[in-house]
Design a protein around this motif. Structure first.
Motif, short mmCIF file in Angstrom:
data_model
loop_
_atom_site.label_atom_id
_atom_site.label_comp_id
_atom_site.label_asym_id
_atom_site.label_seq_id
_atom_site.Cartn_x
_atom_site.Cartn_y
_atom_site.Cartn_z
N PRO A 65 -9.46 0.91 -4.74
CA PRO A 65 -9.15 1.86 -3.72
C PRO A 65 -8.14 1.38 -2.67
CG PRO A 65 -11.35 0.89 -3.44
CD PRO A 65 -10.69 0.46 -5.02
N PHE A 66 -7.97 0.07 -2.37
CA PHE A 66 -7.17 -0.25 -1.36
C PHE A 66 -5.69 -0.14 -2.08
CE2 PHE A 66 -9.88 -3.71 0.47
CZ PHE A 66 -9.87 -3.12 1.62
N LEU A 71 -0.77 3.87 -1.95
CA LEU A 71 -0.02 4.94 -2.62
C LEU A 71 0.04 6.19 -2.17
CD1 LEU A 71 -0.61 3.72 -6.37
CD2 LEU A 71 1.53 3.17 -5.12
N LEU A 72 -1.29 6.66 -1.66
CA LEU A 72 -1.38 7.84 -1.04
C LEU A 72 -0.47 7.82 0.29
CD1 LEU A 72 -2.79 10.48 -1.00
CD2 LEU A 72 -4.84 9.53 0.01
N PHE A 73 -0.49 6.80 1.11
CA PHE A 73 0.51 6.76 2.28
C PHE A 73 1.76 7.17 1.78
CE2 PHE A 73 -2.70 3.96 4.70
CZ PHE A 73 -2.85 4.81 5.64
N ALA A 85 -5.97 8.92 3.47
CA ALA A 85 -5.54 7.51 2.87
C ALA A 85 -6.33 6.23 4.11
CB ALA A 85 -3.97 7.31 2.98
N LEU A 86 -6.07 7.02 5.33
CA LEU A 86 -6.84 5.89 6.21
C LEU A 86 -8.40 5.80 5.88
CD1 LEU A 86 -5.13 7.36 9.32
CD2 LEU A 86 -4.92 4.87 8.70
N ALA A 87 -9.01 6.93 5.78
CA ALA A 87 -10.35 7.01 5.59
C ALA A 87 -10.83 6.24 4.24
CB ALA A 87 -10.93 8.32 5.28
N LEU A 145 4.57 0.98 0.46
CA LEU A 145 4.83 0.62 -1.07
C LEU A 145 4.71 -0.73 -1.12
CD1 LEU A 145 5.59 1.95 -3.83
CD2 LEU A 145 7.97 1.72 -3.10
N CYS A 146 5.53 -1.69 -0.22
CA CYS A 146 5.16 -3.08 -0.34
C CYS A 146 3.89 -3.59 -0.23
CB CYS A 146 6.15 -3.75 0.56
SG CYS A 146 8.00 -3.46 0.75
#
Length: 523
Positions: A65-66, A71-73, A85-87, A145-146
């Motif tokens: 999930p991390f 990736l969602l960000f 993504a924050l949640a 991404l990094c």
């Protein structure tokens, strides 16, 4: 890293950066706090997956999930993608609590546990520092991404370490448990850890309530070896087996739980409401508003570096001057720094945060022309920069780190696991509230008033802790439990070395280096 990423997002989503998204003050306040409020839900689920899956496997799976949140960000096209993504990152952070803390507790030798227990805070600050540094060179999507690479490395590296011996014994995987213990004690031969393994086995059997009937493992090698110890505690374990849920709840009504819980919760409250939590979250905007003499992103990166060295200083000083004095120094120094920052903001009429990075004005209730204010404040613009950096250092040298150490040592054994989870939840709830109301406080009290509020909280915290915080450094867990039960008093003296510690006969746990030459870690 997810907590540090929030600091980068706030100025970007305020319309000050390269982003198609733009939020108002209310939306920004949720950006700074939504991850924190999701952490307790992860904490609640954390224990459910840690025991059946194991500590190592749980830590591996939580990386998924991390990575998904990063990736969602990166691929977000709508603002709700960012909030999701924050949640998700907050939920993953909560899921991480139980396996990580349990792993450290179960593999660490007692004479190292005090120092190593502070590495969790050091890791958090290191992650934030990395994000602050990346944000000075890369755009927010590239930083995400990094960051997505880190969970992949973590997932792979966790294959190298063994599962904890405690969990393996509980699952009757005895041979693997011995091999794990030998690995953890410095890649020694299995025979070197035989005594420690027997003690570990006896402890787990007694916690299960097994009597004196004997047991079989490893081709009969340990048949009945610990029956004597089990016989001594048979009556006690029989009583534990008959304990009802009502009797268990009574443990949480005793003063040796209530007093430590209130004390640790209050230190968690101070760790946020001393002001450093919102200052770190809104660092870029604050540096910009106070007209820092260097780029606000460079200043934020410097903030993260200084916080890291503050944690290192805490580890170095802890055994010499103790938790009590470190807390006092941290609170008083932070209070003075924020008091002066408030005076600076008041004198130069900086009453609110800049809404736009490129704006040349601040919202002011005075009749002083904004251009004159900026001209007058430019000569002294280094003052708030130095004071914020100083406050970051002293906060992470004490009050931002020490509550996590206190959590692991102040509660009695029978309630320690649950109590640690409850107090950790309070930490994130306080963090959510503190970050959520920060912008509202500035609108109500102005920027100087907000800094004065945080300063007063630190001063009050110093006075309260002076009377209620005992010195636990160098004291045994039994001494600490007796203190909060009212049976004895810990006093304020630091015990730097304990030569004779009752109940530790295992050379793997002995702090005498002359007897540890065979099992000292080679890592």
């Amino acid at each position: 890293m997810t907590l540090g990423y929030t600091t980068l997002l706030i100025p970007v989503l305020s319309g000050n950066g390269d982003s198609e998204f733009s939020l108002g003050p209310e939306g920004i306040s949720w950006i700074g706090s939504v991850a924190l409020i999701c952490v307790p839900f992860g904490c609640f689920l954390s224990g459910m997956i840690t025991q059946p899956l194991g500590r190592k496997r749980s830590m591996q799976l939580i990386n998924i999930p991390f990575m998904a949140s990063w990736l969602l960000f990166y691929f977000s096209t709508k603002i709700w993608h960012v909030f999701a993504a924050l949640a998700l990152s907050g939920l993953a952070g909560g899921l991480m609590e139980a396996p990580v803390l349990t792993y450290v507790a179960e593999v660490t030798q007692p004479h190292l546990r005090g120092v190593l227990s502070s590495t969790s805070s050091m890791s958090v600050i290191s992650g934030s520092m990395i994000q602050f540094i990346l944000s000075t060179f890369l755009k927010w999507r590239t930083v995400a991404l990094c960051s997505a690479v880190v969970p992949i490395f973590s997932f792979c590296l966790l294959y190298v370490i063994p599962e904890t011996p405690t969990w393996l014994v509980s699952k009757k995987r005895y041979k693997e448990a011995k091999e794990s213990l030998a690995w953890l004690r410095g890649w020694v031969e299995i025979e070197k850890v035989d005594k420690e393994y027997k003690e570990l086995f006896a402890h787990i059997q007694m916690s299960r309530g097994i009597g004196n009937s004997g047991f079989q493992l490893d081709n009969g090698q340990m048949q009945g070896n610990v029956n004597g110890e089990i016989n001594k505690t048979r009556n006690e374990t029989n009583q534990n087996r008959k304990r009802t849920k009502t009797e268990t709840l009574k443990l949480f009504k005793k003063r040796n739980f209530i007093r430590p819980y209130l004390l640790v919760s209050y230190t968690f409250f101070l760790s946020h409401f001393n002001g450093m939590s919102p200052v770190q979250t809104y660092a870029v905007t604050i540096f910009s508003s106070l007209k820092a003499p260097i780029d606000e992103y460079y200043a934020t990166a410097l903030l993260g570096i200084v916080e890291f060295f503050g944690c290192v200083s805490c580890v170095c000083l802890l055994r010499h001057i103790g938790k009590r004095v470190l807390s006092f120094i941290s609170l008083i120094a932070t209070a003075i720094c924020f008091l002066v920052i408030g005076l600076y903001s008041y004198f130069f009429h900086i009453n609110t945060l800049l809404e736009n990075k490129n704006s040349n004005t601040t919202v002011s209730n005075s009749t002083v022309h904004p251009e004159n204010v900026l001209k007058d404040s430019h000569e002294y613009s280094w003052v708030p920069l130095v004071l914020i950096i100083s406050a970051a250092f002293v906060s992470h040298m004490g009050i931002r780190v020490l509550p996590w150490i206190l959590t692991g040592e102040m509660f009695p054994n029978e309630t320690r696991a649950i109590a640690s989870g409850i107090t950790a939840t309070s930490y994130y709830i306080f963090g959510f509230v503190c970050n959520k109301v920060f912008l509202s406080m500035i609108n109500t009290f102005t920027l100087p008033g907000t800094f004065w509020f945080y300063s007063s909280m630190s001063f009050i915290g110093f006075i309260v802790l002076y009377f209620i915080l005992p010195e636990t450094e160098g004291k045994t867990l039994q001494e600490i439990t007796d203190h909060f039960a009212g049976k004895s008093s810990l006093g304020n003296k630091v015990y730097k070395r304990r030569k004779n510690i009752t109940g530790i006969n295992n050379e793997a746990f002995n702090d005498n280096t002359s007897r540890r030459t065979d099992i000292e870690s080679k890592l």
